[in-house]
Design an enzyme around this catalytic site. Structure first.
Site, PDB file in Angstrom:
ATOM      1  CB  ALA A  94      -6.958   6.040  -1.769  1.00 54.98           C
ATOM      2  CG  ASN A 113       0.861  -9.810  -4.661  1.00 55.70           C
ATOM      3  OD1 ASN A 113       1.079 -10.612  -3.753  1.00 55.70           O
ATOM      4  ND2 ASN A 113       1.333  -8.578  -4.635  1.00 55.70           N
ATOM      5  N   GLY A 139       1.571 -10.447 -11.788  1.00 56.51           N
ATOM      6  CA  GLY A 139       2.401  -9.379 -12.346  1.00 56.51           C
ATOM      7  C   GLY A 139       2.288  -9.345 -13.860  1.00 56.51           C
ATOM      8  N   GLY A 145      -1.450  -3.497  -8.908  1.00 57.86           N
ATOM      9  CA  GLY A 145      -2.435  -4.427  -8.342  1.00 57.86           C
ATOM     10  C   GLY A 145      -3.738  -3.706  -8.023  1.00 57.86           C
ATOM     11  CG  ASP A 146      -3.660  -0.755  -5.214  1.00 54.21           C
ATOM     12  OD1 ASP A 146      -3.922  -1.817  -4.607  1.00 54.21           O
ATOM     13  OD2 ASP A 146      -2.776   0.036  -4.854  1.00 54.21           O
ATOM     14  N   GLY A 203       3.471   4.691 -16.294  1.00 51.86           N
ATOM     15  CA  GLY A 203       3.609   6.040 -15.739  1.00 51.86           C
ATOM     16  C   GLY A 203       4.125   5.956 -14.312  1.00 51.86           C
ATOM     17  CB  SER A 255       0.551   5.614 -13.241  1.00 47.72           C
ATOM     18  OG  SER A 255       0.060   4.609 -12.362  1.00 47.72           O
TER      19      SER A 255
END
Ligand code: RIB
Length: 312
Positions: free
Chosen positions: A45, A187, A225, A254-255, A288, A294
């Protein structure tokens, strides 16, 4: 590109229950957390929302439960203008949930209870096939059954649709069933779990990515990261640095990277350019609280991109 990028996500939807805390309880201990946030999440999502906010037309193929969170999740997708034709409610099953714990430095720890996500099956991909055949890029993650992921990779290959596999969270998988994907994007932790090779330094990241190419993947993007990402293919590997930000919550970064990268690649940007932009999009998302909430809209992203890349 004249028309909007067309992206499909075959993946998960969760409700995120995020606790911000300085401390973690020992067995039998009760502690007070600092703050709490309830939000829409799930790696699939989140990637769908990131792609949509970056300007793509997005089709979501997912399963939610017959509880409070299921209907709300579908409404949330619709509020972004994401096509929910193939987001269905499964009776008697809970929607996926994710208790998330965030430390003061923004680092997160997540436990996912998959619920209805585990009921997204190859037959559901068949049911969505007509619409899926019309997209440019399909994105997959590991919060749905592996058989559905393998099936969708084959579907994408057979229909010449770009396919991105994000093996998150990492679980043992038959990599041979995934190598037909165009991009494999783990990752550091996921890459370590999948290959057994440590990823602590740039040299180790290159070696790990080379190991994945050796297993048959065409292109590997290893996200690092705050340090950015390593892009590897038969042509060699390149480190694409990240952008410094004051992170408050890294959940969903990551999404944000994957959803935005799918759009930038589909729009025809070169790989280094697309990855650089996705690095910035992901970095902005960490400033955020929460995951989807965010993620910046395209206009806000472009303003920040111009600011960061303007010649002094
Ligand atoms: O990547 C962040 C996501 O992981 C959260 O939204 C949570 O739902 C888990 O899927």
């Amino acid at each position: 590109m004249a028309n909007a990028a067309r992206i499909a996500v075959v993946g998960s939807a969760n409700t995120d229950l995020t606790t911000f805390t300085d401390v973690f309880p020992r067995p039998g201990e009760t502690l007070f957390g600092k703050n709490f946030d309830l939000g829409f999440g799930g790696k699939g999502a989140n990637q769908a929302v990131a792609a949509r906010l970056c300007g793509a037309d997005v089709l979501m193929v997912a399963r939610v439960g017959s509880d409070l969170f299921g209907e709300a999740t579908i409404k949330n997708f619709a509020s972004f203008g994401i096509d929910t034709t193939h987001v269905r409610i499964i009776d008697g099953v809970s929607t996926g949930v994710a208790p998330i714990f965030v430390e003061p430095n923004g680092q997160n720890r997540i436990i996912v209870v998959k619920g209805a996500n585990d009921r997204l099956l190859p037959a559901d991909v068949d049911a969505a096939a007509e619409q899926l055949r019309r997209v440019d890029t399909i994105i997959l993650q590991f919060e749905i059954p592996l058989e559905t992921i393998y099936y969708t990779v084959r579907f994408a290959r057979a229909n010449k649709i770009r396919c991105i596999v994000n093996p998150a969270p990492a679980i043992p998988a038959q990599l041979a069933n995934l190598t037909a994907a165009d991009y494999f994007i783990p990752n550091e932790t996921e890459a370590e779990l999948i290959t057994g090779q440590a990823v602590r330094t740039p040299a180790e990241a290159s070696a790990c990515a080379a190991g994945l190419l050796g297993k048959g993947f065409q292109r590997v993007v290893l996200t690092l990261g705050a340090r950015g990402a390593l892009v590897a293919s038969a042509a060699g590997s390149t480190h694409v640095p990240g952008f410094p930000v004051a992170a408050v919550d890294t959940s969903g970064a990551g999404d944000a990277f994957i959803g935005s990268l799918a759009v930038f690649l589909t729009e025809g940007l070169s790989e280094p350019d697309a990855v650089t932009r996705a690095n910035l999009y992901a970095a902005m998302s960490t400033t955020g609280v929460g995951t989807q909430k965010s993620f910046p809209r395209r206009a806000g992203f472009e303003a920040e991109w111009s600011r960061r890349t303007a010649k002094a």
